[in-house]
Design an enzyme around this catalytic site. Structure first.
Site, PDB file in Angstrom:
ATOM      1  N   ASP A 294       0.821  -1.206   0.000  1.00 52.39           N
ATOM      2  CA  ASP A 294       0.000   0.000   0.000  1.00 52.39           C
ATOM      3  C   ASP A 294       0.860   1.264   0.000  1.00 52.39           C
ATOM      4  O   ASP A 294       1.930   1.306   0.608  1.00 52.39           O
ATOM      5  CB  ASP A 294      -0.886  -0.023   1.247  1.00 52.39           C
ATOM      6  CG  ASP A 294      -1.851   1.143   1.304  1.00 52.39           C
ATOM      7  OD1 ASP A 294      -2.690   1.251   0.396  1.00 52.39           O
ATOM      8  OD2 ASP A 294      -1.761   1.946   2.260  1.00 52.39           O
ATOM      9  N   GLU A 337       0.996  -0.468  -5.154  1.00 53.84           N
ATOM     10  CA  GLU A 337      -0.025   0.553  -5.371  1.00 53.84           C
ATOM     11  C   GLU A 337       0.721   1.883  -5.461  1.00 53.84           C
ATOM     12  O   GLU A 337       1.121   2.464  -4.452  1.00 53.84           O
ATOM     13  CB  GLU A 337      -1.032   0.583  -4.218  1.00 53.84           C
ATOM     14  CG  GLU A 337      -2.227   1.478  -4.506  1.00 53.84           C
ATOM     15  CD  GLU A 337      -2.494   2.506  -3.412  1.00 53.84           C
ATOM     16  OE1 GLU A 337      -3.328   3.396  -3.649  1.00 53.84           O
ATOM     17  OE2 GLU A 337      -1.858   2.443  -2.357  1.00 53.84           O
TER      18      GLU A 337
END
Length: 592
Positions: A294, A337
């Site tokens: 993330d 990401e």
């Protein structure tokens, strides 16, 4: 443990030494807290009275043995700071924790479960030249458990209902939003307090192992969201752990994230070893097949802002960690990401890259959804939003994400984003998804996308499964199921995703018609994809192809997806004439 490697950020096994280690009799407790004045263990095994820990090694580590400690018992570290104050902390390396709002760690024996997934583990791969169709879920809100006060299924219960759903609907990987323990449901797990503790919301560590094992025995891979950037501010966890900023920055300028959490200080070797060991732990102990990392833009740039420059220490950390994980675990996949244009994200570390296998293509996602949100008459102007992605596509191994982030915070769901009224949204969504599945790159869809969810996702409510009682939603679900299965069974759509010869434009200059055509190739197969994204029928569209006989193998319109009449399927003079319905898509293949 290699102490020097711990301090220099080179190890991946700090969890084998630190934390609570259950034995046949009792347990050993160890923690790293160099600035603490003294530390005691309190727990169920000593009636929450203090058992003092002793300094060991270089005096920055603390240890004690408690003979009465058994798996399932709760405990905390009572850390006395140099200013005289004391704070009760959960174990940074603990393998279990209480359900919020409680915060004690729990003694776990991870050796009590034996996997039986040898066949899967031996054959798994990063799917570079295989299909990768990911179903992203939030374990607590996919379906509601009427027998649980919070509506949650336990890990093994979730496996019982999720596995047949994935197999029936054509998904070969599941991606779970973060499972580390976290105090706030609304953080969805992205602000963690227990980085080594599977959340108690859905059961125990052993139950999670059983769930993953069952997925593997059904040939379904498991990807886990991993958060190497920041952690929750709660005082009982990592924040100010030994009375000093041990895991975080000492100043707020870069120490606090945009979400109000604490940023990890990646320049400290002890923090790198913590995070590397944590990532390794999930892959090693739970046989997780991949990590989606993330907020990597916040690793690359200070606070995610290119204007503030590259965070060299954090970049070096992610490169070293990725390389180490790939060396230790055969066939795993690592996905970033990342919405930045930083080069080399999916290049190997030895080539100067960051070492990820995939990068989320946020540009494709934003451009494509913006195109379908626009009115049909404006798509003439926006035509090349859908051609732009192929201009930069060779720069990385992209994955096409329609994730949870696109169906929250007022953004509307994927179906709702389609332009027009209720009835016009469905044909556009079907054509959109056929475009997505024909476009190079692996696929990811968040739960609910496949049933035409209209309500934005809410972590407190299950998906609106009742929509399937309405024929238009049930038909859409059947379409998505058929498209997923078609994707898995046709190598032209995935085998050469990252090879130049795997994609070829046939027609990308039909601005007035909003028609596109391209070819996907593999060693075994060629498919032609044709799209009409206008609200008008395009009669007599001429598609320049090699001479031969052609057939439509998939069509976006009901009642039978794949049943599409070609008035003239024979190409003799280089052109195939097609009548394209409004908001439609077709896949064609050459028969001979």
């Amino acid at each position: 443990m290699d102490i020097y490697g711990f301090y220099t950020g080179k190890i991946f096994d700090a969890h084998h030494f630190l934390g609570c280690k259950a034995a046949d009799t009792g347990a050993v407790f160890r923690t790293f807290a160099p600035a603490a004045e003294r530390i005691a263990v309190i727990g169920e095994f000593n009636q929450w009275m203090e058992t003092s820990m002793n300094r060991i090694g270089d005096q920055n580590f603390w240890e004690c043995y408690i003979p009465d400690a058994k798996p399932g018992m709760m405990y905390k570290y009572r850390i006395y700071q140099k200013n005289g104050e004391c704070v009760d902390h959960c174990d940074p390396y603990g393998y279990g924790m209480e359900l919020r709002p409680n915060s004690a760690s729990i003694v776990r024996d991870l050796n009590a479960y034996q996997f039986s997934d040898e066949e899967w583990m031996g054959k798994r791969s990063d799917c570079r030249e295989k299909p990768l169709n990911i179903y992203e879920i939030h374990a607590g809100s996919w379906r509601e458990n009427p027998l649980d006060e919070n509506g949650w299924y336990h890990y093994q219960e979730l496996a019982e209902i999720l596995i047949p759903y994935l197999k029936e609907n054509g998904y070969n990987y599941v991606e779970l939003m973060p499972l580390g323990e976290h105090p706030c449901d609304e953080s969805w797990g992205y602000q963690s307090t227990g980085f080594f503790s599977p959340t108690a919301r859905y059961g125990t560590a052993l139950e999670l192992k059983e769930m993953v094992d069952r997925f593997h025995r059904n040939n379904i891979g498991v990807i886990l969201d991993f958060v190497p950037v920041h952690f929750a501010v709660d005082t009982y966890a990592l924040a100010n752990y030994d009375g000093t900023p041990l895991y975080e920055y000492p100043n707020q300028d870069v120490g606090e994230s945009e979400w109000g959490s604490k940023n990890f200080i990646h320049s400290r070797g002890e923090v790198r070893s913590f995070l590397q060991s944590c990532a390794n732990y999930w892959l090693e102990e739970y046989h997780i097949d991949g990590l989606r990392m993330d907020a990597i833009s916040r690793i690359i740039y200070w606070q995610g802002d290119p204007a503030r420059g590259v965070n060299g220490n954090a970049v070096e950390f992610i490169r070293y960690m990725n390389q180490g994980l790939k060396e230790r675990h055969h066939g795993i996949l690592l996905a970033a990401e990342d919405s930045t244009s930083y080069p080399g994200v999916t290049k190997a570390v030895w080539e100067g890259g960051l070492g990820f296998d995939y990068k989320w293509d946020m540009g494709w996602m934003n451009d494509t959804l913006a195109y379908f949100q626009s009115a049909p008459e404006d798509r003439v102007r926006d035509y090349h939003k859908l051609t732009f992605s192929m201009m930069y596509y060779p720069e990385a191994n992209y994955l096409l994400p329609l994730s949870h982030d696109e169906v929250v915070h007022g953004k509307a769901t994927i179906l709702q984003k389609m332009n027009g009224d209720y009835d016009r949204k469905f044909p556009q969504a079907r054509a959109f998804y056929m475009y997505m599945y024909a476009h190079p790159g692996k696929k990811l869809n968040f739960m609910g996308n496949e049933i035409g969810q209209f309500r934005e996702w809410d972590e407190k409510r299950e998906m609106d499964w009742g929509l399937l009682n309405y024929p238009v939603h049930d038909n859409f679900h059947q379409f998505m199921k058929a498209l997923n299965i078609f994707y898995l069974n046709n190598p032209a759509l995935w085998a050469w995703d990252y090879r130049e010869e795997g994609f070829q434009w046939i027609d990308c200059y039909q601005e007035e018609r909003c028609v596109y055509a391209f070819k996907r190739k593999s060693r075994e197969q060629e498919l032609i994809a044709v799209f009409n994204f206008s609200d008008k029928e395009q009669k007599g569209y001429s598609l320049s192809l090699e001479n031969g006989k052609y057939e439509v193998v998939f069509f976006s319109e009901p009642p039978r997806y794949g049943d599409y009449p070609i008035s003239n399927g024979i190409v003799e003079n280089g052109d195939l004439l097609l009548n394209l319905s409004p908001f439609s898509a077709i896949y064609i293949r050459k028969v001979n």
